[in-house]
Design an enzyme around this catalytic site. Structure first.
Site, PDB file in Angstrom:
ATOM      1  N   ASP A   1      28.781  56.265   1.229  1.00 59.48           N
ATOM      2  CA  ASP A   1      27.421  55.810   1.415  1.00 59.48           C
ATOM      3  C   ASP A   1      26.527  57.064   1.423  1.00 59.48           C
ATOM      4  O   ASP A   1      27.002  58.199   1.388  1.00 59.48           O
ATOM      5  CB  ASP A   1      27.299  54.976   2.701  1.00 59.48           C
ATOM      6  CG  ASP A   1      26.100  54.047   2.655  1.00 59.48           C
ATOM      7  OD1 ASP A   1      26.086  53.048   3.395  1.00 59.48           O
ATOM      8  OD2 ASP A   1      25.161  54.327   1.875  1.00 59.48           O
TER       9      ASP A   1
HETATM   10  C1  GLC Z   1      22.141  52.846   1.930  1.00 61.94           C
HETATM   11  C2  GLC Z   1      23.021  51.672   2.306  1.00 61.94           C
HETATM   12  C3  GLC Z   1      23.935  51.211   1.213  1.00 61.94           C
HETATM   13  C4  GLC Z   1      23.260  51.414  -0.134  1.00 61.94           C
HETATM   14  C5  GLC Z   1      23.124  52.909  -0.330  1.00 61.94           C
HETATM   15  C6  GLC Z   1      22.435  53.238  -1.660  1.00 61.94           C
HETATM   16  O1  GLC Z   1      22.088  53.761   2.977  1.00 61.94           O
HETATM   17  O2  GLC Z   1      23.813  51.839   3.477  1.00 61.94           O
HETATM   18  O3  GLC Z   1      24.228  49.834   1.457  1.00 61.94           O
HETATM   19  O4  GLC Z   1      24.033  50.839  -1.165  1.00 61.94           O
HETATM   20  O5  GLC Z   1      22.413  53.539   0.718  1.00 61.94           O
HETATM   21  O6  GLC Z   1      21.119  52.798  -1.643  1.00 61.94           O
END
Ligand code: GLC
Length: 709
Positions: free
Chosen positions: A263
């Site tokens: 993430d």
């Molecule tokens: C965010 C979220 C995740 C998302 C990622 C990219 O922090 O936790 O669900 O896909 O970043 O945007």
């Protein structure tokens, strides 16, 4: 490109080039401005380096991505195409109901259609991968990301997870209209202590495997191409650097062979969490643990090359990770066509198509849940109806992850009512009606009172300690119900809200959730009876925050509470509220009464490998057609570890014409009785069981049976 060519390509890449393939940056790194002063400066990158990375976060639009792909490939030493990944969670330009609502349809086929439609729109816009489905099981609505989940139950979430993957990916992700799916967030992100986003989890291995891991496993079995690691810790180890979780559980036990992506800066955050010494240490730990792509941190970029060249980290691990990324690009067909099916013509052809808008409306018809109705609904056309609350005229009802949706196209409830019910007189007012407006409300035949939360109150980081209605909405409810008793409460939001006073005083309660771009049409059709509601709660609605976490699937404890809502001393209960939720998982009404016969079992004893057929007859006692979600629950009376009082093990949506009766059968197999025993073996233990087949998780329509060795 065949495997040998991929291997030759990998063999010809430098260590630096291989590391860059494992880095994902957002669009801010690719602007036309001087990169050295932009975010690239933090990452100590020269102007060209961003263009050598392997994947891009959050960019979309066919022409823009064609241009960006050209610019990136021109800077790539081997002209390797980039993958464009984005959060197409429940729709791209057309926002469908939020996933907690989609779970309330109990219709995996609908989820598959929604994912397929979202893929069609997104792929036309040049997107190759979506960071969806989010399958984090959640039993605590203080956590704002319950909006993105399909709810509290492992069986339902597993069915929905697999359906989303099928819809996004089809049988070949290189095909037009298909994109690769990324299941997230691995793992147990939905179990933060105190419901506070990003917090640690403190769950047993049994709970992890029995409840939280099953939907990810279902997504892997459905062929999901990517898995995203979660921000949280499990057993005090950050998921992103948790080797046991990523290699033993995800790859060995679940058999996942695709790409693992972190993430957002989750690799870097392990330093802040206190488990990595610095960003280079975090990079080493993450690659060794099995995290292939480092999203939006400079850990891999600036921390891996030294470790590889010094031999501290085996270059073989780097090669394995890079090969998985190259294989994904190959499966997407990007080496042959770097733009896939992104084109301005296709964008015009598929985005907001009539077909997709019709699906958006049907989806909201199935996801809206009628929780209470003393007969006031459906309303009759031609009456004088009050419509109270800012939410009735708000476009903020598509969900906080609808970042690509065209908000100008969102249909408000007001617009839907005025369009669909021209012969009805509507009296509109906001959250603070004047005395004059209250007088008009008093004169109405009924009042639609829109309460709850708009999309800004749920989603990432939007945790609350108190899931009650706002003071303003509680005040609004008491002012309106004081002048007009015929209130229908429409509850908006991406989380279950504690609404005990509304549930008591309103004549009807409808859980609308966040119905999406065109969902208001469905809400209006349900209110006026053109659509018979069929939604069932994907997540229990508590009496109050103090009950959290809560689920229908409870354990007996050694001192179970008798069947009463009153306090009973020396048993497991509260002095101030019942143990049970206000509205339980699987609950939801329609405009017809449904009658169930007692279950009939083909036999009451099965041996290993044998099956039981359990059947009921289900009769529509009403005068309109209805879809009934018949639910199967099973209890294992005794196990080598304690077992829940009931678990959902099957459901079937059954269409019934007026006064039609149908026979509904479920097959009970040994596999359905398996659980993680005291030694964590996934097995069924001989002994007694009870099954129930009924309308919701409260059903008492049961029968006993035994499994014998
Ligand atoms: C965010 C979220 C995740 C998302 C990622 C990219 O922090 O936790 O669900 O896909 O970043 O945007």
């Amino acid at each position: 490109m065949d495997r040998q060519k991929l291997e030759n390509l990998l063999a010809d890449m430098s260590v630096s080039e291989k590391i860059e393939q494992l880095v994902q940056l957002h669009g801010g790194f690719f602007g036309e401005v001087d990169m050295i002063t932009g975010p690239a400066a933090e990452f100590k990158m020269d102007a060209d380096r961003p263009y050598r990375t392997g994947t891009v976060l959050g960019e979309h639009g066919a022409e823009h991505l064609r241009n960006l792909q050209d610019r990136m490939m021109a800077k790539q030493p081997h002209r390797i195409p980039a993958i464009f990944m984005a959060d197409v969670i429940h729709g791209y330009k057309t926002a469908f109901p939020v996933p907690i609502a989609i779970g309330s349809s109990f219709d995996p086929d609908l989820a598959e259609e929604i994912a397929s439609a979202a893929a069609e729109e997104a792929s036309a816009a040049g997107v190759h991968v979506t960071f969806s489905p989010m399958v984090d099981l959640v039993r605590d609505p203080r956590w704002g990301r319950c909006m993105e989940s399909t709810g509290e139950d492992p069986y339902l979430n597993s069915a929905m997870a697999a359906a989303f993957v099928r819809g996004f990916q089809g049988d070949d992700i290189s095909k037009k209209g298909k994109i690769a799916a990324c299941v997230k967030h691995f793992a147990a992100y939905g179990a933060p202590v105190a419901g506070r986003d990003y917090n640690v989890t403190e769950i047993s291995e049994h709970t992890l495997f029995e409840d939280y891991l099953k939907p990810y496993r279902a997504a892997v079995e459905a062929g999901v191409k990517l898995v995203m690691t979660a921000f949280n810790t499990i057993d005090r180890k950050p998921c992103t650097t948790n080797r046991h979780l990523l290699r033993d559980v995800l790859r060995e036990d679940m058999g996942f062979k695709g790409v693992v992506i972190s993430d957002y800066n989750a690799v870097g955050e392990t330093v802040i969490q206190g488990s990595s010494a610095d960003r280079a240490d975090a990079a080493k730990k993450a690659l060794i643990a099995g995290c292939d792509i480092d999203m939006m941190s400079d850990c891999y970029l600036n921390g891996l090359e030294g470790a590889i060249k010094s031999g501290e980290v085996d270059e073989k691990l780097l090669d394995e990770a890079v090969m998985r990324v190259l294989e994904l690009k190959n499966e997407l067909g990007l080496f042959e066509n770097p733009y896939k099916d992104g084109s301005a013509e296709r964008e015009k052809e598929v985005i907001f198509s009539e077909k997709i808008q019709a699906l958006g409306r049907r989806a909201a018809e199935e996801t809206t849940v009628l929780l209470k109705n003393d007969g006031i609904l459906p309303l009759k056309n031609g009456q004088k109806i009050g419509v109270v609350g800012d939410l009735a005229q708000s476009k903020e009802i598509v969900g906080s992850w609808s970042i690509f949706a065209d908000a100008s196209r969102t249909v408000t409830l007001r617009e839907a009512l005025e369009k669909l019910c021209p012969e009805t007189e509507f009296v509109f007012s906001g959250d603070a009606p004047t005395e004059t407006e209250l007088e008009k409300i008093a004169s109405c035949d009924a009042v639609l009172l829109c309460l709850g939360e708009d999309q800004s109150r749920t989603g990432e980081s939007m945790s609350v300690a108190d899931i009650s209605l706002s003071d303003g909405h509680r005040e609004l409810f008491s002012r309106v119900s004081a002048v007009n008793k015929n209130t229908v409460a429409l509850i908006y939001g991406g989380r279950p809200l504690a609404i005990p006073e509304v549930a008591k005083a309103a004549r009807a309660v409808v859980e609308v959730w966040l119905p999406g771009t065109v969902g208001s049409y469905a809400v209006a059709d349900i209110i006026f009876g053109k659509v018979n509601p069929s939604g069932r709660l994907s997540m229990s609605i508590p009496y109050c925050s103090g009950q959290l976490p809560i689920s229908y699937s409870l354990f007996n404890t050694g001192r179970p509470k008798p069947e009463t809502d009153s306090f009973v001393r020396y048993v497991s209960n509260y002095m101030d509220v019942p143990n049970r939720p206000l509205y339980s998982f699987g609950c939801g009404l329609s405009y017809c009464e449904i009658a169930y016969s007692e279950p009939i079992l083909s036999k009451n004893v099965i041996r290993r490998g044998e099956k039981i057929t359990a059947s009921v007859s289900v009769e529509n006692m009403g005068d309109s057609a209805v879809t009934e979600t018949v639910q199967l629950y099973i209890r294992d009376i005794k196990g080598s570890v304690v077992r829940p009082l009931r678990e959902l093990k099957g459901f079937k949506r059954v269409g019934l014409e007026p006064h039609e009766k149908k026979n509904v059968e479920f097959e009970i197999s040994e596999d359905m009785l398996k659980f993680y025993d005291a030694e964590m073996n996934f097995t069924a233990e001989a002994g007694g069981f009870t099954l129930w087949i009924g309308h919701d998780s409260l059903t008492k329509n049961g029968a006993d049976f035994r499994l014998e060795d």
